[in-house]
Write a protein that holds these residues in place. Sequence first.
Motif, PDB file in Angstrom:
ATOM      1  N   PRO A   1       8.107  36.625  -0.847  1.00 32.47           N
ATOM      2  CA  PRO A   1       7.301  36.992  -2.017  1.00 32.47           C
ATOM      3  C   PRO A   1       6.554  35.821  -2.640  1.00 32.47           C
ATOM      4  CG  PRO A   1       9.649  37.056  -2.540  1.00 32.47           C
ATOM      5  CD  PRO A   1       9.540  36.922  -1.063  1.00 32.47           C
ATOM      6  N   ASP A   2       6.973  34.602  -2.344  1.00 31.81           N
ATOM      7  CA  ASP A   2       6.253  33.435  -2.873  1.00 31.81           C
ATOM      8  C   ASP A   2       5.280  32.844  -1.859  1.00 31.81           C
ATOM      9  OD1 ASP A   2       8.021  32.267  -1.103  1.00 31.81           O
ATOM     10  OD2 ASP A   2       9.236  31.306  -2.640  1.00 31.81           O
ATOM     11  N   GLN A   3       4.995  33.607  -0.803  1.00 28.27           N
ATOM     12  CA  GLN A   3       3.997  33.215   0.207  1.00 28.27           C
ATOM     13  C   GLN A   3       4.362  31.902   0.907  1.00 28.27           C
ATOM     14  OE1 GLN A   3       0.711  33.538  -2.726  1.00 28.27           O
ATOM     15  NE2 GLN A   3      -0.228  34.971  -1.295  1.00 28.27           N
ATOM     16  N   TRP A   4       5.642  31.708   1.122  1.00 28.41           N
ATOM     17  CA  TRP A   4       6.147  30.525   1.823  1.00 28.41           C
ATOM     18  C   TRP A   4       5.402  30.389   3.142  1.00 28.41           C
ATOM     19  CZ3 TRP A   4      12.007  29.418   1.176  1.00 28.41           C
ATOM     20  CH2 TRP A   4      12.326  28.163   1.711  1.00 28.41           C
ATOM     21  N   CYS A   5       4.980  29.179   3.463  1.00 31.73           N
ATOM     22  CA  CYS A   5       4.164  28.966   4.658  1.00 31.73           C
ATOM     23  C   CYS A   5       4.893  29.453   5.908  1.00 31.73           C
ATOM     24  CB  CYS A   5       3.828  27.479   4.803  1.00 31.73           C
ATOM     25  SG  CYS A   5       2.898  27.116   6.317  1.00 31.73           S
TER      26      CYS A   5
ATOM     27  N   SER B   1       7.715  22.497   1.064  1.00 28.98           N
ATOM     28  CA  SER B   1       7.899  23.945   1.120  1.00 28.98           C
ATOM     29  C   SER B   1       6.653  24.531   0.470  1.00 28.98           C
ATOM     30  CB  SER B   1       9.149  24.379   0.345  1.00 28.98           C
ATOM     31  OG  SER B   1      10.316  23.897   0.955  1.00 28.98           O
ATOM     32  N   VAL B   2       5.673  24.876   1.275  1.00 31.65           N
ATOM     33  CA  VAL B   2       4.404  25.351   0.734  1.00 31.65           C
ATOM     34  C   VAL B   2       4.602  26.785   0.264  1.00 31.65           C
ATOM     35  CG1 VAL B   2       1.972  25.769   1.200  1.00 31.65           C
ATOM     36  CG2 VAL B   2       3.124  23.829   2.274  1.00 31.65           C
ATOM     37  N   ARG B   3       4.707  26.946  -1.061  1.00 32.49           N
ATOM     38  CA  ARG B   3       5.004  28.261  -1.610  1.00 32.49           C
ATOM     39  C   ARG B   3       4.504  28.350  -3.046  1.00 32.49           C
ATOM     40  NH1 ARG B   3      11.544  27.686  -1.361  1.00 32.49           N
ATOM     41  NH2 ARG B   3      11.452  29.900  -1.886  1.00 32.49           N
ATOM     42  N   ASN B   4       4.155  29.535  -3.439  1.00 27.58           N
ATOM     43  CA  ASN B   4       3.697  29.813  -4.789  1.00 27.58           C
ATOM     44  C   ASN B   4       4.856  30.242  -5.680  1.00 27.58           C
ATOM     45  OD1 ASN B   4       0.951  29.535  -5.631  1.00 27.58           O
ATOM     46  ND2 ASN B   4       0.336  31.042  -4.086  1.00 27.58           N
TER      47      ASN B   4
ATOM     48  N   THR C   1       0.676  24.843  12.427  1.00 25.02           N
ATOM     49  CA  THR C   1      -0.722  24.807  12.002  1.00 25.02           C
ATOM     50  C   THR C   1      -0.913  23.806  10.873  1.00 25.02           C
ATOM     51  OG1 THR C   1      -0.934  27.142  12.584  1.00 25.02           O
ATOM     52  CG2 THR C   1      -2.643  26.205  11.166  1.00 25.02           C
ATOM     53  N   MET C   2      -0.028  23.850   9.899  1.00 23.04           N
ATOM     54  CA  MET C   2      -0.127  22.933   8.762  1.00 23.04           C
ATOM     55  C   MET C   2       0.063  21.488   9.212  1.00 23.04           C
ATOM     56  SD  MET C   2      -0.708  22.844   5.520  1.00 23.04           S
ATOM     57  CE  MET C   2      -0.342  22.014   3.967  1.00 23.04           C
ATOM     58  N   LEU C   3       1.015  21.251  10.087  1.00 19.90           N
ATOM     59  CA  LEU C   3       1.252  19.885  10.559  1.00 19.90           C
ATOM     60  C   LEU C   3       0.088  19.355  11.373  1.00 19.90           C
ATOM     61  CD1 LEU C   3       5.041  20.065  11.476  1.00 19.90           C
ATOM     62  CD2 LEU C   3       4.009  18.710   9.636  1.00 19.90           C
TER      63      LEU C   3
END
Length: 366
Positions: free
Chosen positions: A76-80, A33-36, A85-87
């Motif tokens: 709000p946490d910039q979840w991908c 889960s790509v997130r800040n 694209t990432m894969l």
Amino acid sequence: MDLSIWIDQQTGEVKDQRKLEKWEQMKLGIIFSVRNHPENPYSLQELYSEYLDDAVYADEVLGFDHLWMNEHHLSPDQWCPSPFTMLAAIAARTKKIRIGTGVLCLPLHNPLRVSEDIAVLDNISGGRFDLGVATGSSSEEFEAFKVPQKEMWRRAWEALDFISRTYSEERVTFEGEFYQYRDVWQNTQPIQKPLPMWWGGFGPNSMKRAAERGFNLLGGNYPGYDDTLLALGQSLDDYQVAQVTAVHVAETREQAWDEAQNGLHWLMNFHRIRHKVPAGMGVNGPLETLPAPEELRNVEGLYFMPGMPIYIGTPDTVREELLADCAGRRGRLTQLALHFRLPGMRTPEVRRSMELFRTEIMPSLR
């Protein structure tokens, strides 16, 4: 592999040969889960770079079987928001690990475009792609994409019907409630036929439908899935179940919790507020209120939601919990999909946890 729960320690006899064989087939996966964390963010360039490095580590060092990538939008946490694209970037940097969406919020996508993106990814990866889908759950996303949330279930199943046909028919005419296509020639085809498909979600109707459609299950083994497969005359050996589990390992329990508590608290609170799900549960069910981050470690039997446990602690305690799951205490499993990087966690502590997992836990799981 630790065989103590399968081998009688006094006689040396196998307690249950069939279960032992299933144990030996257990797969290990990593889920992204790509997130800040808004209070402790990376730059986005650094965040994506760190996850790409995690993917290479999972492939080359850990030797994991699967990598799952999920999505959400306008978070709000910039979840991908762009898992394909990432894969594609991950596929280009890895050699063996299977990649998949875990999960794609299908009602927010055009199914023809999804069909094409899947085929391209499967070819880029050399036939390593799995499609994992679900309905999505955030009202903000549905409003932004102008998709009525009440239609999400019907849209998801209809889109899957169309996508499946684009891989089995040369030209497709499709007249659905939401999607209509006439004489579509989708000639960008995946390598794999059939393409492995997974359903992510829970609830009795969702589980029954997933089994009826012949999908594998991503998230946990919820009641009704295996029963429906058996009622349909299917062999459970032909269907996979991956349990999503948050894991963080350190030399002491206190250190592990100190490093993981803020990211874990953010996840639970985020899902309670934005997705309206009871994230944060104990032995007696959903927590009425979410404790402060430093108090989470005191909740007995803490888990994220049904079928999605949380194991934070020393190698010994995390190993014991994972071994019990592999032994079937939460139902039949074929894969552990492990979530190592919680929002806001820095790379040194994440990589240290992964290394402890590799040296202290993995030998017992394989």
